[in-house]
Design a protein around this motif. Structure first.
Motif, PDB file in Angstrom:
ATOM      1  N   ILE A  23      26.822  15.506   1.062  1.00  0.00           N
ATOM      2  CA  ILE A  23      26.702  16.745   0.285  1.00  0.00           C
ATOM      3  C   ILE A  23      25.305  17.340   0.429  1.00  0.00           C
ATOM      4  CG2 ILE A  23      26.733  17.725  -2.046  1.00  0.00           C
ATOM      5  CD1 ILE A  23      28.871  15.624  -2.748  1.00  0.00           C
ATOM      6  N   THR A  24      24.274  16.489   0.315  1.00  0.00           N
ATOM      7  CA  THR A  24      22.897  16.970   0.409  1.00  0.00           C
ATOM      8  C   THR A  24      22.615  17.592   1.769  1.00  0.00           C
ATOM      9  OG1 THR A  24      22.183  15.216  -1.104  1.00  0.00           O
ATOM     10  CG2 THR A  24      20.472  16.304   0.189  1.00  0.00           C
ATOM     11  N   SER A  25      23.046  16.909   2.824  1.00  0.00           N
ATOM     12  CA  SER A  25      22.817  17.442   4.179  1.00  0.00           C
ATOM     13  C   SER A  25      23.614  18.722   4.415  1.00  0.00           C
ATOM     14  CB  SER A  25      23.180  16.392   5.233  1.00  0.00           C
ATOM     15  OG  SER A  25      24.545  16.024   5.133  1.00  0.00           O
ATOM     16  N   PHE A  26      24.750  18.850   3.738  1.00  0.00           N
ATOM     17  CA  PHE A  26      25.571  20.055   3.873  1.00  0.00           C
ATOM     18  C   PHE A  26      24.835  21.272   3.311  1.00  0.00           C
ATOM     19  CE2 PHE A  26      28.725  23.052   2.194  1.00  0.00           C
ATOM     20  CZ  PHE A  26      29.528  23.259   3.300  1.00  0.00           C
ATOM     21  N   PHE A  27      24.281  21.118   2.114  1.00  0.00           N
ATOM     22  CA  PHE A  27      23.660  22.257   1.437  1.00  0.00           C
ATOM     23  C   PHE A  27      22.235  22.562   1.923  1.00  0.00           C
ATOM     24  CE2 PHE A  27      27.044  21.367  -1.663  1.00  0.00           C
ATOM     25  CZ  PHE A  27      27.556  22.650  -1.809  1.00  0.00           C
ATOM     26  N   THR A  28      21.745  21.772   2.874  1.00  0.00           N
ATOM     27  CA  THR A  28      20.427  22.072   3.457  1.00  0.00           C
ATOM     28  C   THR A  28      20.547  22.612   4.882  1.00  0.00           C
ATOM     29  OG1 THR A  28      20.230  19.738   4.110  1.00  0.00           O
ATOM     30  CG2 THR A  28      19.192  20.397   2.040  1.00  0.00           C
ATOM     31  N   LYS A  29      21.761  22.905   5.321  1.00  0.00           N
ATOM     32  CA  LYS A  29      21.957  23.455   6.660  1.00  0.00           C
ATOM     33  C   LYS A  29      21.438  24.886   6.752  1.00  0.00           C
ATOM     34  CE  LYS A  29      25.700  20.733   8.559  1.00  0.00           C
ATOM     35  NZ  LYS A  29      26.875  20.772   9.418  1.00  0.00           N
ATOM     36  N   LYS A  30      21.094  25.285   7.949  1.00  0.00           N
ATOM     37  CA  LYS A  30      20.592  26.635   8.183  1.00  0.00           C
ATOM     38  C   LYS A  30      21.664  27.679   7.843  1.00  0.00           C
ATOM     39  CE  LYS A  30      18.112  29.329  11.703  1.00  0.00           C
ATOM     40  NZ  LYS A  30      17.663  29.360  13.121  1.00  0.00           N
ATOM     41  N   TYR A  31      21.280  28.699   7.085  1.00  0.00           N
ATOM     42  CA  TYR A  31      22.150  29.807   6.672  1.00  0.00           C
ATOM     43  C   TYR A  31      23.328  29.375   5.806  1.00  0.00           C
ATOM     44  CZ  TYR A  31      19.863  32.138  10.683  1.00  0.00           C
ATOM     45  OH  TYR A  31      18.957  32.639  11.577  1.00  0.00           O
ATOM     46  N   ILE A  32      23.339  28.139   5.274  1.00  0.00           N
ATOM     47  CA  ILE A  32      24.538  27.624   4.624  1.00  0.00           C
ATOM     48  C   ILE A  32      24.970  28.462   3.426  1.00  0.00           C
ATOM     49  CG2 ILE A  32      23.277  25.999   3.158  1.00  0.00           C
ATOM     50  CD1 ILE A  32      26.794  25.545   4.736  1.00  0.00           C
ATOM     51  N   TRP A  33      24.008  28.947   2.608  1.00  0.00           N
ATOM     52  CA  TRP A  33      24.394  29.721   1.428  1.00  0.00           C
ATOM     53  C   TRP A  33      24.986  31.067   1.823  1.00  0.00           C
ATOM     54  CZ3 TRP A  33      25.027  27.251  -2.864  1.00  0.00           C
ATOM     55  CH2 TRP A  33      24.307  26.080  -3.095  1.00  0.00           C
ATOM     56  N   LEU A  34      24.444  31.654   2.881  1.00  0.00           N
ATOM     57  CA  LEU A  34      25.016  32.897   3.394  1.00  0.00           C
ATOM     58  C   LEU A  34      26.418  32.645   3.947  1.00  0.00           C
ATOM     59  CD1 LEU A  34      24.598  35.906   4.026  1.00  0.00           C
ATOM     60  CD2 LEU A  34      23.605  35.219   6.217  1.00  0.00           C
ATOM     61  N   TYR A  35      26.571  31.517   4.626  1.00  0.00           N
ATOM     62  CA  TYR A  35      27.885  31.177   5.189  1.00  0.00           C
ATOM     63  C   TYR A  35      28.914  30.917   4.090  1.00  0.00           C
ATOM     64  CZ  TYR A  35      25.801  30.638   9.849  1.00  0.00           C
ATOM     65  OH  TYR A  35      25.184  30.861  11.059  1.00  0.00           O
ATOM     66  N   LEU A  36      28.492  30.296   2.990  1.00  0.00           N
ATOM     67  CA  LEU A  36      29.422  30.043   1.881  1.00  0.00           C
ATOM     68  C   LEU A  36      29.862  31.355   1.234  1.00  0.00           C
ATOM     69  CD1 LEU A  36      27.886  26.866   0.195  1.00  0.00           C
ATOM     70  CD2 LEU A  36      29.850  27.019   1.724  1.00  0.00           C
ATOM     71  N   VAL A  37      28.930  32.293   1.111  1.00  0.00           N
ATOM     72  CA  VAL A  37      29.288  33.625   0.599  1.00  0.00           C
ATOM     73  C   VAL A  37      30.294  34.277   1.541  1.00  0.00           C
ATOM     74  CG1 VAL A  37      28.412  35.965   0.157  1.00  0.00           C
ATOM     75  CG2 VAL A  37      27.128  33.975  -0.645  1.00  0.00           C
ATOM     76  N   PHE A  38      30.069  34.115   2.846  1.00  0.00           N
ATOM     77  CA  PHE A  38      30.951  34.722   3.844  1.00  0.00           C
ATOM     78  C   PHE A  38      32.369  34.153   3.759  1.00  0.00           C
ATOM     79  CE2 PHE A  38      32.672  34.628   8.259  1.00  0.00           C
ATOM     80  CZ  PHE A  38      32.840  35.995   8.418  1.00  0.00           C
ATOM     81  N   ILE A  39      32.491  32.813   3.701  1.00  0.00           N
ATOM     82  CA  ILE A  39      33.848  32.245   3.680  1.00  0.00           C
ATOM     83  C   ILE A  39      34.551  32.547   2.357  1.00  0.00           C
ATOM     84  CG2 ILE A  39      33.304  30.461   5.371  1.00  0.00           C
ATOM     85  CD1 ILE A  39      33.199  28.428   3.130  1.00  0.00           C
ATOM     86  N   PHE A  40      33.777  32.700   1.268  1.00  0.00           N
ATOM     87  CA  PHE A  40      34.398  33.090  -0.009  1.00  0.00           C
ATOM     88  C   PHE A  40      34.917  34.524   0.073  1.00  0.00           C
ATOM     89  CE2 PHE A  40      34.433  34.911  -4.241  1.00  0.00           C
ATOM     90  CZ  PHE A  40      35.098  33.942  -4.969  1.00  0.00           C
ATOM     91  N   LEU A  41      34.097  35.418   0.608  1.00  0.00           N
ATOM     92  CA  LEU A  41      34.505  36.825   0.703  1.00  0.00           C
ATOM     93  C   LEU A  41      35.608  37.028   1.737  1.00  0.00           C
ATOM     94  CD1 LEU A  41      31.020  38.609   0.541  1.00  0.00           C
ATOM     95  CD2 LEU A  41      32.729  38.437  -1.283  1.00  0.00           C
ATOM     96  N   TYR A  42      35.630  36.192   2.782  1.00  0.00           N
ATOM     97  CA  TYR A  42      36.617  36.330   3.853  1.00  0.00           C
ATOM     98  C   TYR A  42      38.038  36.313   3.287  1.00  0.00           C
ATOM     99  CZ  TYR A  42      38.060  35.921   8.796  1.00  0.00           C
ATOM    100  OH  TYR A  42      38.578  36.152  10.057  1.00  0.00           O
ATOM    101  N   ARG A  43      38.283  35.421   2.336  1.00  0.00           N
ATOM    102  CA  ARG A  43      39.638  35.246   1.808  1.00  0.00           C
ATOM    103  C   ARG A  43      39.799  35.766   0.374  1.00  0.00           C
ATOM    104  NH1 ARG A  43      42.112  29.485   2.988  1.00  0.00           N
ATOM    105  NH2 ARG A  43      44.001  30.698   2.607  1.00  0.00           N
TER     106      ARG A  43
END
Length: 424
Positions: free
Chosen positions: A222-242
């Motif tokens: 979980i920790t390594s997941f949330f420290t990935k590059k652009y991860i918060w932007l990507y999470l916003v993207f996948i939420f908005l996608y659907r």
């Protein structure tokens, strides 16, 4: 000799891969879509239907936690067979619960158990697939996965809904849906018995970690997941996608079944099963296949914006249907098939984006599963609110809001950075 036996088992995945993925598809489609139609026929209000049937998707968002427990206790084969038996039992109990005065609450409780069982079954099925098949075989049989998962969708949301409509003419809606639940129970029981004999046996136990060690590993994932590059932007993207899909998914079947006098289209179960459940699913499969060729030819980065548009804009079909309420089934059918084709075509985009931009790294498989689980929440949460919104705004106003919900992700797709090159 043991190695020879294992080789023989692994050389015949056709015996179990199609049936395992059919067993994945049936409970999920029955809970997420068919239950909406059943409760509608049995007189439950739209707001209650959309809220509670959306909440049933939650166990599919908890897969990372379930998988941790499954890695420590039991084998994947045991989990798969047991969950199919549990699913059969739950479908059978739902069948007997429908005539009861409190059938809605009882059915939801049983469906909650069914949802946990179904999501556990998915983890076990994918685990056996990856464990027993070589990388080459996984590529060869991935088409069988999709084909039989979607065959379950055609049977459940198409054939069984059609059958419910036919049976209701002579037996009444309650008895018709009892028979449909009984059929689902029989299918899951038959799959459990079949898999008891054909699933490959796990030769050695892979268990070796304590629960505390597993939790430590999960925390690191979980920790390594949330420290990935652009991860918060990507999470916003996948939420908005659907997001638009999450709003429309539960309301669309209710809209298609509701009478013209209340703003709906007035489809019977038979017509719904043929158009939405069968022709629509076939269009979805065709769109998914063609999208794969489209992306492989041009590359995901070049076509991502077009995939976002193709996925989201066709939801306008429901707005047009709500405005004009056509009685001509050809117009209704053409619109639904077009939307489903576009849905399939665009859905491949978000799947590949998570594989190529979110998953890469030390915990690739775990991070993909984690992203997929979070993406399910982007469908569940809007779905829980969709019934109240459609009641407040009416179908025409509601589908107008759905179209507004598509705008943020379309704009974001033009500026989204890629953290990894596609050739990696």
């Amino acid at each position: 000799m043991k190695q020879t036996n294992n080789t023989v088992q692994k050389a015949n995945p056709i015996k179990w891969v199609p049936s395992v993925y059919f067993g994945m598809g049936l409970p999920f489609v029955a809970l997420s879509i068919v239950s909406v139609l059943m409760f509608k026929d049995l007189g439950i209000g739209n707001e209650d239907i959309t809220y509670w049937t959306s909440l049933l998707i939650l166990p599919w968002s908890l897969k990372p936690i379930f998988s941790l427990v499954m890695e420590i206790f039991g084998t994947k084969r045991q989990y798969l067979i047991i969950t199919e038996m549990v699913s059969a039992l739950m479908f059978g109990l739902i069948c007997f619960a429908l005539p009861l005065p409190s059938f809605f609450a009882i059915s939801l409780a049983l469906m909650g158990v069914l949802a946990v069982s179904g999501s556990t079954h998915d983890i076990a099925g994918d685990g056996i697939y990856m464990q027993e098949l070589s990388a080459k075989q996984q590529g060869e049989y991935v088409g069988w996965q999709g084909a039989f998962y979607n065959l379950a969708k055609i049977l459940t949301n198409g054939g069984l809904v059609y059958l419910a409509g036919m049976l209701s003419k002579t037996m009444g809606l309650q008895t018709a849906w009892m028979i449909i639940m009984a059929i689902c129970a029989a299918i899951m029981f038959a799959l459990a018995v079949y898999h008891f004999f054909v699933l490959p046996k796990e030769a050695t136990s892979t268990k070796g970690k304590s629960f505390s060690e597993g939790m430590k590993d999960l925390l690191e994932v979980i920790t390594s997941f949330f420290t990935k590059k652009y991860i918060w932007l990507y999470l916003v993207f996948i939420f908005l996608y659907r997001l638009a899909e999450g709003l429309a998914m539960k309301v669309a079947p209710l809209f298609l079944k509701d009478g013209v006098e209340v703003g709906g289209i007035g489809l019977s179960n038979e017509t719904y099963g043929l158009i939405y459940g069968t022709a629509g699913t076939i269009a979805f499969i065709l769109g998914s296949i063609l999208s794969g060729y489209y992306i492989s030819h041009f590359g995901l980065k070049r076509v991502l914006s077009s995939l976002v548009l193709i996925f989201n804009v066709p939801f306008v079909v429901y707005l047009i249907l709500a405005i004009y309420q056509p009685s001509n089934l050809w117009w209704v059918g053409t619109g639904i098939v077009f939307e489903y084709f576009s849905y399939g075509f665009g859905f491949v985009g978000i799947t590949l984006f998570m594989m190529q931009q979110i998953a890469p790294g030390k915990y690739q498989m775990a991070h993909y599963a984690f992203a997929n689980s979070l993406m399910n929440l982007s469908v569940m949460v809007p779905g829980m609110l969709s019934g109240k919104l459609s009641t407040m705004l009416g179908y025409e106003g509601f589908f107008g809001v759905v179209m507004v919900a598509t705008i943020p992700v379309i704009l974001l797709s033009f500026f989204l950075p890629f953290a990894h090159k596609e050739d990696k």
